[in-house]
Write a protein that holds these residues in place. Structure first.
Motif, short mmCIF file in Angstrom:
data_model
loop_
_atom_site.label_atom_id
_atom_site.label_comp_id
_atom_site.label_asym_id
_atom_site.label_seq_id
_atom_site.Cartn_x
_atom_site.Cartn_y
_atom_site.Cartn_z
N UNK A 12 -2.49 -4.21 8.15
CA UNK A 12 -1.88 -3.71 6.82
C UNK A 12 -2.29 -2.77 6.35
N UNK A 13 -3.98 -2.68 6.13
CA UNK A 13 -4.43 -1.52 5.37
C UNK A 13 -4.41 -0.02 6.18
N UNK A 21 0.86 -1.06 0.00
CA UNK A 21 0.07 0.05 0.09
C UNK A 21 0.87 1.13 -0.06
N UNK A 22 0.61 2.12 -0.90
CA UNK A 22 1.39 3.23 -0.98
C UNK A 22 0.78 4.41 -1.65
N UNK A 48 3.85 0.30 3.06
CA UNK A 48 3.91 -0.94 3.87
C UNK A 48 3.59 -2.09 2.79
N UNK A 49 4.13 -3.15 3.30
CA UNK A 49 3.87 -4.57 2.85
C UNK A 49 3.22 -5.41 3.46
N UNK A 50 2.07 -6.35 2.97
CA UNK A 50 1.26 -7.17 3.68
C UNK A 50 2.03 -8.34 4.35
N UNK A 51 2.16 -8.56 5.63
CA UNK A 51 3.02 -9.72 6.41
C UNK A 51 2.37 -10.90 5.58
#
Length: 423
Positions: free
Chosen positions: A344-345, A305-306, A379-382
């Motif tokens: 994450x979102x 997400x960016x 961020x990146x989704x774990x």
């Protein structure tokens, strides 16, 4: 046992339980609770090599058709809940892209869906859960009771203990159908305008994007629940990929041909249709073992997400690399906070792509993408990750230290060890 993306990091031994009181009796070493095995990277692979599979905890404990409150054990899948509740006028308020996710897995990863702009993440709809700790303590927690344990367990990647059961608030629906519309777009700006115009009028929005085209283009999909109440077809598997080929048939040429054909398969600028809930929420589930399409080396998903201004640069890097994706999904997240400690979102645009694993070539591509994502505060989704550095994880999830303090000493994953160094 491998991850859904084919990550073979060490041997994983499964310990299975069928009743809640069996959990402590088999939990005599460091383990990691796990469900249906749909995590793409190493977040569901145990650092110790011992996985505590909770799919046997598959009982619905209570369901009130008047209030829409359901309590079920950890191993009940989202698909099973939907089959039970939709005919009775209720459905889960948040659904990811597959029905083969346990309710505990949905909590542990704080999953999101096509309606994030309206309803946020899964954790917002959890009213209570039971957490078994390895020292024998059983914690019943909710947004109001043992709130910190609740917050850490939602989005906590299974690290705070074994979830035994979850209570959820469902949402009412008139029937099993949705009125959907597909709109072709020819630029990233057009996608953003469609998304902004659809947020208030449609419950669900998502896009497929051609990541190898000369410029961003794709299909914008949006839907509302239909008033139609006739019975819908049951979800099923229409085709199974029988085995993984030695090499992936998905390469730059085949992906460009597929993406071009998929974009042009709809001739009209707009198309409306009525679709049953399995086809709208879980289109990939109709293909059994679709992950085998990527060959024996598997694939890696990159979901980030960016800010919107960074997405164009990401797509340009991917296009120039030639490492396209068969499945490329684009959606604008809403500004709805989650109760989860690690979620994450967040406001921005999320982009998810599946890349056939090509070793150093894919790793180098991910490094270039990471520089853009984290350089823009993304961020990146774990749940989808298999490469993120510890520094990048800690920057994107600054509350990770509190989760480490609440982590059960007898639970650890390869992901958590990789990004935090915890043993």
């Amino acid at each position: 046992m491998r991850s859904w993306g084919g990550l073979p990091e060490g041997e994983q031994r499964e310990l299975r339980v069928g009743w809640q009181d069996q959990v402590l009796s088999v939990w005599r070493q460091q383990v990691l609770p796990a469900g249906c095995g749909r995590s793409y990277g190493d977040s569901a692979l145990a650092a110790s090599g011992a996985v505590l599979n909770t799919c046997g905890l598959d009982h619905v404990l209570a369901f009130d058709p008047a209030s829409g409150v359901i309590r079920c054990e950890a191993g009940v899948t989202l698909g099973q809940i939907m089959q039970l509740t939709v005919p009775r006028g209720w459905m889960l308020p948040v659904l990811p892209g597959t029905r083969f996710v346990t309710v505990a897995g949905a909590v542990a990863n704080d999953v999101h869906g096509k309606n994030h702009h309206r309803d946020g993440t899964f954790a917002r709809h959890v009213s209570e859960l039971a957490l078994q700790r390895s020292d024998g303590e059983l914690i019943r927690c909710s947004p109001k009771h043992h709130q910190e344990w609740f917050s850490a367990t939602c989005g906590g990647l299974g690290l705070t203990g074994v979830i035994l059961w979850v209570e959820l608030r469902l949402r009412p629906v008139s029937g099993p159908w949705l009125d959907a519309e597909t709109i072709k777009f020819h630029s990233l700006q057009e996608f953003l305008e469609l998304s902004a115009a659809s947020d208030d009028s449609h419950e669900y929005t998502v896009s497929w994007i051609d990541c190898l085209g000369a410029r961003p283009r794709g299909h914008f999909l949006r839907a509302l629940h239909s008033a139609a109440s006739e019975a819908a077809p049951r979800p099923g598997v229409h085709f199974k990929v029988p085995f993984a080929l030695p090499l992936s048939p998905l390469n730059r040429f085949s992906l460009k041909v597929f993406n071009s054909g998929y974009f042009h398969r709809q001739l009209a600028p707009r198309k409306s249709r009525r679709v049953a809930w399995p086809g709208w929420f879980f289109p990939l589930d109709s293909v059994g073992h679709w992950n085998r399409l990527y060959g024996r080396r598997g694939f890696r998903q990159y979901q980030c997400v960016a800010p919107a201004e960074a997405i164009s640069e990401l797509l340009d890097i991917i296009r120039r690399s030639g490492q396209g994706s068969l499945l490329a999904v684009l959606k604008v997240f809403g500004d709805i906070p989650s109760p989860a400690l690690l979620s994450f979102p967040r406001p921005g645009v999320t982009l998810a792509l599946d890349f056939p694993w090509r070793g150093a070539k894919t790793t180098e591509l991910f490094k270039r993408l990471d520089a853009v994502v984290f350089g823009n505060g993304g961020a990146i989704y774990p749940a989808k990750d298999a490469h993120m550095s510890g520094a990048d994880f800690r920057a994107a999830y600054p509350r990770w230290e509190r989760l480490e303090q609440l982590r059960d000493a007898n639970i650890n994953s390869l992901f958590w060890r990789r990004v935090t160094g915890a043993v």
